[in-house]
Motif scaffolding. Structure first.
Motif, short mmCIF file in Angstrom:
data_model
loop_
_atom_site.label_atom_id
_atom_site.label_comp_id
_atom_site.label_asym_id
_atom_site.label_seq_id
_atom_site.Cartn_x
_atom_site.Cartn_y
_atom_site.Cartn_z
N LEU A 98 0.82 -1.21 0.00
CA LEU A 98 0.00 0.00 0.00
C LEU A 98 0.86 1.26 0.00
O LEU A 98 0.49 2.27 -0.60
N SER A 102 0.46 3.93 -2.88
CA SER A 102 -0.10 5.21 -2.45
C SER A 102 0.33 6.38 -3.34
O SER A 102 -0.35 7.41 -3.40
N LEU A 107 -5.61 9.73 -1.30
CA LEU A 107 -5.94 9.23 0.03
C LEU A 107 -5.87 7.70 0.02
O LEU A 107 -6.17 7.08 -1.00
N VAL A 108 -5.45 7.12 1.16
CA VAL A 108 -5.51 5.67 1.35
C VAL A 108 -6.48 5.40 2.50
O VAL A 108 -6.45 6.09 3.52
N VAL A 109 -7.33 4.39 2.34
CA VAL A 109 -8.29 4.03 3.39
C VAL A 109 -8.14 2.55 3.71
O VAL A 109 -8.12 1.70 2.80
N ILE A 122 -0.77 -3.80 9.53
CA ILE A 122 -0.88 -2.36 9.38
C ILE A 122 -0.98 -1.68 10.74
O ILE A 122 -0.54 -0.57 10.92
N LEU A 130 2.72 2.03 6.99
CA LEU A 130 1.77 2.66 6.08
C LEU A 130 1.51 4.12 6.45
O LEU A 130 1.74 5.01 5.64
N PRO A 131 1.04 4.43 7.68
CA PRO A 131 0.78 5.84 8.00
C PRO A 131 2.02 6.71 7.96
O PRO A 131 1.95 7.88 7.59
N SER A 134 3.35 6.52 3.79
CA SER A 134 2.45 6.69 2.66
C SER A 134 2.70 8.03 1.96
O SER A 134 3.03 9.03 2.61
N VAL A 138 -3.63 8.94 5.17
CA VAL A 138 -4.22 7.61 5.41
C VAL A 138 -5.38 7.75 6.38
O VAL A 138 -5.26 8.41 7.42
N VAL A 140 -7.83 5.47 8.76
CA VAL A 140 -8.05 4.15 9.38
C VAL A 140 -9.47 4.15 9.94
O VAL A 140 -9.80 4.94 10.81
N ALA A 300 2.73 13.12 3.01
CA ALA A 300 1.29 13.24 2.76
C ALA A 300 0.84 14.69 2.79
O ALA A 300 -0.12 15.08 2.13
#
Length: 317
Positions: A98, A102, A107-109, A122, A130-131, A134, A138, A140, A300
């Motif tokens: 991910l 990214s 945005l990643v969800v 994760i 990830l957070p 990215s 992100v 969550v 980000a």
């Protein structure tokens, strides 16, 4: 030429990932964005060495087919809401996949509980990958109380957003992203600063007993007002509520999540929000928040924001 905004969603077939998918679908519909759903898989490291069947039967093509089924079902769920969707299979660790995917998204969800991949990887010890890394923000989405024999809950409209502010550069970036999302949803925005004054621990534990703790809180409130006043000046017509309380960032954000629809935090901070996403504080927020958590890291903060056209200016269904 305007590029269509895109939201990346990690799915694995679990209820939590489907609930996160529903949240992302509602947001995409509001913003006129497209969705990219991704499912990651990996073979057990000892599969090839098995001599008596077992994991050796789970070859690459078999597991890929399972991932395709997950993606097909998820895509149908999104298409039913009229949102453009594409699917992608990635091999390897879900968090790493991910992070790589990214790039190029807004945005990643992901969900907080998953099936053999997303939950523990994760949100576990290695989860901050990830957070923290990215290329875009992100979100969550909590899914701890979902049950197989019950329908997934409806997506809650975003009417109140809480942002953690502590004066750090990371929190400053989170504040600006929170302003954007508040404008996107036409939501109330509340800035919260947590300072452990009387708890006997944390950044003020070393202060002499004679120090006026009430004055400390007032001084910090003054600093918060300076930050928020500047942001309001940059965004005419916006009013941001300010709250300064005795307590740690994790405690306060977790408590406020019960009355919020979205929490926004930076990946690194100071004071009450120090170490978010790096240690026990962050794990507490991500695991115990009652509402989705939006995490902003340095990269980000530079990502293109989601936007909404007047024709689609309505709350997610």
């Amino acid at each position: 030429m305007t590029t269509t905004p895109s939201i990346l969603v990690g799915v694995d077939g679990s209820l939590a990932s489907l609930h996160a998918l529903d949240w992302a679908t509602a947001l995409a519909k509001k913003c006129g964005a497209s969705l990219t759903i991704a499912c990651s898989y990996s073979l057990p490291t000892f599969a090839a060495a098995s001599l008596d069947g077992g994991y050796a039967a789970l070859d690459d093509s078999t597991i890929q087919e399972g991932a395709r089924m997950v993606l097909s079902s998820a895509a149908e769920r999104v298409t039913a809401h009229g949102v453009p969707v594409s699917a992608q299979i990635a091999s390897g660790d879900p968090a790493g996949a991910l992070v790589e995917l990214s790039q190029g998204h807004n945005l990643v969800v992901v969900g907080t509980r998953g099936r053999s991949g997303f939950a523990e990887r994760i949100l576990g010890t290695v989860s901050s990958a990830l957070p923290a890394h990215s290329a875009c923000p992100v979100v969550v989405v909590p899914g701890r109380d979902l049950k197989e024999d019950e329908p997934l809950p409806a997506i809650t409209p975003v009417n109140r957003i809480i942002v953690g502010v502590d004066g750090s550069d990371s929190a400053h970036g989170a504040l600006h992203k929170a302003v954007h999302f508040a404008q996107l949803f036409d939501a109330e925005l509340v800035a919260v600063t947590g300072v452990p004054v009387t708890s006997g621990s944390g950044i003020l534990a070393w202060l002499p007993a004679a120090v006026d703790h009430e004055q400390v809180l007032k001084d910090i409130e003054g600093g918060l007002n300076t930050i928020i006043d500047a942001v309001e000046d940059e965004n005419p017509g916006m009013t941001i509520r300010r709250i300064v309380l005795d307590g740690t960032g994790a405690e306060l954000l977790t408590e406020f999540s019960q009355a919020a629809d979205l929490l926004v935090v930076g990946s690194r901070g100071r004071g009450g929000f120090a170490g978010l996403l790096l240690g026990s504080t962050s794990q507490a927020v991500l695991h115990h928040s009652q509402c989705p958590v939006l995490i902003i890291n340095k990269k980000a903060d530079q990502a293109e924001p989601l936007d909404v056209s007047p024709a689609q200016n309505q709350q997610p269904e």
